[in-house]
Design a protein around this motif. Structure first.
Motif, PDB file in Angstrom:
ATOM      1  N   GLU A  67       0.853  -1.193   0.000  1.00 38.12           N
ATOM      2  CA  GLU A  67       0.000   0.000   0.000  1.00 38.12           C
ATOM      3  C   GLU A  67       0.883   1.235   0.000  1.00 38.12           C
ATOM      4  O   GLU A  67       1.675   1.443   0.912  1.00 38.12           O
ATOM      5  CB  GLU A  67      -0.901  -0.041   1.232  1.00 38.12           C
ATOM      6  CG  GLU A  67      -1.934   1.050   1.310  1.00 38.12           C
ATOM      7  CD  GLU A  67      -2.854   0.852   2.506  1.00 38.12           C
ATOM      8  OE1 GLU A  67      -4.017   0.478   2.311  1.00 38.12           O
ATOM      9  OE2 GLU A  67      -2.384   1.052   3.647  1.00 38.12           O
ATOM     10  N   LEU A  83      -9.735   4.130   6.354  1.00 31.97           N
ATOM     11  CA  LEU A  83      -9.692   4.503   4.945  1.00 31.97           C
ATOM     12  C   LEU A  83     -10.406   5.815   4.666  1.00 31.97           C
ATOM     13  O   LEU A  83     -10.201   6.412   3.604  1.00 31.97           O
ATOM     14  CB  LEU A  83     -10.289   3.380   4.091  1.00 31.97           C
ATOM     15  CG  LEU A  83      -9.549   2.039   4.098  1.00 31.97           C
ATOM     16  CD1 LEU A  83     -10.157   1.098   3.055  1.00 31.97           C
ATOM     17  CD2 LEU A  83      -8.057   2.214   3.850  1.00 31.97           C
ATOM     18  N   VAL A 140     -13.685   2.004  -5.309  1.00 34.16           N
ATOM     19  CA  VAL A 140     -13.238   1.029  -4.315  1.00 34.16           C
ATOM     20  C   VAL A 140     -13.786   1.425  -2.952  1.00 34.16           C
ATOM     21  O   VAL A 140     -13.620   2.566  -2.520  1.00 34.16           O
ATOM     22  CB  VAL A 140     -11.698   0.977  -4.242  1.00 34.16           C
ATOM     23  CG1 VAL A 140     -11.245  -0.052  -3.218  1.00 34.16           C
ATOM     24  CG2 VAL A 140     -11.103   0.657  -5.610  1.00 34.16           C
ATOM     25  N   SER A 172     -13.321  -0.767  -0.123  1.00 33.61           N
ATOM     26  CA  SER A 172     -12.568  -1.450   0.929  1.00 33.61           C
ATOM     27  C   SER A 172     -11.246  -1.930   0.363  1.00 33.61           C
ATOM     28  O   SER A 172     -11.042  -1.959  -0.859  1.00 33.61           O
ATOM     29  CB  SER A 172     -13.367  -2.643   1.482  1.00 33.61           C
ATOM     30  OG  SER A 172     -13.544  -3.640   0.494  1.00 33.61           O
ATOM     31  N   ARG A 173     -10.357  -2.319   1.259  1.00 26.31           N
ATOM     32  CA  ARG A 173      -9.075  -2.879   0.850  1.00 26.31           C
ATOM     33  C   ARG A 173      -8.827  -4.176   1.609  1.00 26.31           C
ATOM     34  O   ARG A 173      -9.195  -4.312   2.769  1.00 26.31           O
ATOM     35  CB  ARG A 173      -7.930  -1.891   1.118  1.00 26.31           C
ATOM     36  CG  ARG A 173      -7.946  -0.663   0.221  1.00 26.31           C
ATOM     37  CD  ARG A 173      -6.736   0.238   0.474  1.00 26.31           C
ATOM     38  NE  ARG A 173      -6.748   1.402  -0.427  1.00 26.31           N
ATOM     39  CZ  ARG A 173      -5.812   2.333  -0.447  1.00 26.31           C
ATOM     40  NH1 ARG A 173      -4.762   2.248   0.375  1.00 26.31           N
ATOM     41  NH2 ARG A 173      -5.895   3.360  -1.291  1.00 26.31           N
ATOM     42  N   PHE A 185      -2.395  -5.602   0.155  1.00 26.63           N
ATOM     43  CA  PHE A 185      -3.106  -4.784   1.127  1.00 26.63           C
ATOM     44  C   PHE A 185      -3.305  -5.499   2.457  1.00 26.63           C
ATOM     45  O   PHE A 185      -4.119  -5.084   3.276  1.00 26.63           O
ATOM     46  CB  PHE A 185      -4.462  -4.367   0.560  1.00 26.63           C
ATOM     47  CG  PHE A 185      -4.361  -3.413  -0.602  1.00 26.63           C
ATOM     48  CD1 PHE A 185      -3.749  -2.182  -0.450  1.00 26.63           C
ATOM     49  CD2 PHE A 185      -4.857  -3.757  -1.848  1.00 26.63           C
ATOM     50  CE1 PHE A 185      -3.648  -1.297  -1.521  1.00 26.63           C
ATOM     51  CE2 PHE A 185      -4.767  -2.884  -2.923  1.00 26.63           C
ATOM     52  CZ  PHE A 185      -4.147  -1.645  -2.750  1.00 26.63           C
ATOM     53  N   ASP A 202     -13.782  -3.886  -5.315  1.00 18.61           N
ATOM     54  CA  ASP A 202     -13.265  -4.447  -4.063  1.00 18.61           C
ATOM     55  C   ASP A 202     -12.921  -5.920  -4.252  1.00 18.61           C
ATOM     56  O   ASP A 202     -13.512  -6.614  -5.091  1.00 18.61           O
ATOM     57  CB  ASP A 202     -14.314  -4.354  -2.956  1.00 18.61           C
ATOM     58  CG  ASP A 202     -14.692  -2.934  -2.612  1.00 18.61           C
ATOM     59  OD1 ASP A 202     -14.653  -2.076  -3.493  1.00 18.61           O
ATOM     60  OD2 ASP A 202     -15.034  -2.682  -1.443  1.00 18.61           O
TER      61      ASP A 202
END
Length: 456
Positions: free
Chosen positions: A126, A170, A206, A208-209, A222, A254
């Motif tokens: 990231e 985030l 996006v 979420s990660r 991630f 996602d």
């Protein structure tokens, strides 16, 4: 007052069949994060070579005109040849610039990236925090070895600094810096990730990660802890794109959008209550055995017209081996239910895992054929480096060249090299058997923008 640090982001071009031209979200996120924290201390530009005709000439002209202090290159695995072919060009036309590579390929193949190319640094995983600290440290003349999440050459080897922490909240990351692009460059008749379009003006987003599942073929760029934007923060970006750029179709990319079902419901209800008329698709795939009929109904009400489900294999043994552990029966029921609602459904399947038998590959194909799927994609397995799948593959084939590790379109697969069996031939048979005239007719009826699809 010293001038701002000039940063040129480069999105490479590498030929690949069915090349998608989606907006390069990764570098737009980096730019937004830098501008939030550094403001007018940075001057940022982007050149996306995928959308330009005379690519190398355009790159040379941009380098000479912009005079960057830092050139940042974001790479996927199949783009690795760009580095060998163009780093000397960058050196010649931006003398003195620091060359930094990031993205999935740099993270997974850091040693070869640095030792085989004229690259100064690689940002791993990231990138927002690491690249921000890199830019600040470089501008102040500090010690770059103190920057976490960085790799660089050290004699004949490579040194990695301490890993940077993942960003837990985030919502602290601003939306991508859309000022760097013109959306019109990515619209029109260009092919994009989802493959089908309901609306001409579309964008990938996006929410979420990361993904907590531990499938052996997947990256961990991630991490493995799911981190989520709040529904308010995520829908605010959709609203901005809707109002500012006229975007009417959103592709949620996602890794596992539907894992947190209550949060997904809050997002979808916010979209419904907003009064926006939009279309939704999920080209990266939903977790099919976590979906419930209630979810599918709400997805459709919010504007979903296409669901992609990553199934991978029809073999129960391989489901355990690759640690997907999918409840295939439930997925098939969800596919049938979504079909009855008029949704387009697409399944992802993989052929040629290490140790997989030909009969198990045929079982996967039968799973697709027996399903109510509208579409199916059959991929020949690629054991990307720094995955557990790569370790498994090394038991069957000790030496693998880059072509086996970089693209789903490699001329020869790992499985064929290891066993002699031409899995690519079986892949072609799978497509021919799946796309019967009846299935194609049913799909064509459901496709929203038939003119777009015909041109593809």
């Amino acid at each position: 007052m010293s001038r701002p640090t000039r940063i040129l982001f480069v999105k490479p071009y590498a030929y690949s069949p069915n090349q998608a031209f989606d907006v390069p979200l990764g570098v737009l996120y980096l730019s937004g994060y830098l501008k939030k924290h550094l403001g007018n201390q940075v001057d940022i530009a982007l050149i996306d070579l995928r959308i330009l005709r005379n690519k190398q000439d355009a790159l040379k002209q941009k380098l000479q005109a912009f005079k960057p202090d830092i050139v940042g290159i974001s790479t996927l695995a199949f783009e690795h040849r760009f580095l060998a072919d163009n780093t000397d060009v960058i050196r010649d036309h931006a003398p003195g610039a620091v060359l930094v590579v990031g993205g999935p390929y740099a993270t997974s193949n850091v040693t070869s990236v640095l030792l085989e190319n004229s690259i100064d640094y690689a940002v791993l995983g990231e990138g927002e925090l690491s690249f921000l600290n890199f830019v600040k440290t470089l501008a102040s003349g500090g010690d770059l070895k103190s920057v976490r999440g960085l790799a660089f050459r050290n004699g004949n080897g490579v040194m990695l600094t301490e890993k940077e922490d993942f960003i837990e909240d985030l919502d602290t990351i601003p939306m991508p810096d859309y000022s760097l692009i013109d959306f019109n460059d990515y619209w029109g008749n260009r092919l994009q990730f989802n493959g089908i379009l309901a609306e001409p003006k579309h964008a990938s987003v996006v929410s979420s990660r990361a993904c907590p599942y531990r499938c052996v073929y997947c990256h961990s760029m991630f991490g493995k802890k799911l981190r989520k934007r709040s529904p308010e923060h995520f829908v605010a970006e959709i609203t901005f794109l809707y109002q500012r750029f006229g975007v009417r179709e959103f592709h949620i990319i996602d890794d596992v959008f539907n894992l947190d079902r209550p949060r997904m419901h809050r997002i979808l209800k916010r979209i419904i209550d907003s009064g926006m008329t939009i279309r939704l698709a999920f080209p990266n795939g939903l977790r099919g055995d976590v979906l419930e009929e209630e979810d599918i109904l709400l997805l459709k009400q919010a504007g979903a017209y296409m669901l992609t489900l990553a199934i991978e294999t029809g073999s129960p043994r391989l489901q355990r081996v690759i640690r997907k552990n999918l409840d295939i029966g439930k997925v098939m029921r969800n596919i049938a239910f979504a079909g009855r609602l008029g949704l387009i459904t697409r399944g992802f399947f993989m052929l040629g895992f290490p140790g997989e038998t030909v009969e198990e590959m045929k079982q996967t194909i039968r799973t697709a054929l027996d399903s109510k799927l509208s579409m199916a994609s059959f991929f020949v397995v690629v054991p990307f480096e720094n995955t557990e799948l790569f370790t498994m593959a090394k038991q069957y084939l000790d030496v693998m060249d880059k072509d086996l590790l970089s693209s789903y379109q490699a001329s020869t697969s790992f499985y064929e090299k290891a066993t002699g069996y031409k899995v690519g031939r079986l892949q072609k048979i799978a497509y021919l058997r799946f796309y019967t005239p009846l299935r194609l007719a049913r799909l064509f009826i459901r496709i929203p923008r038939k003119s777009y699809q015909i041109t593809k």
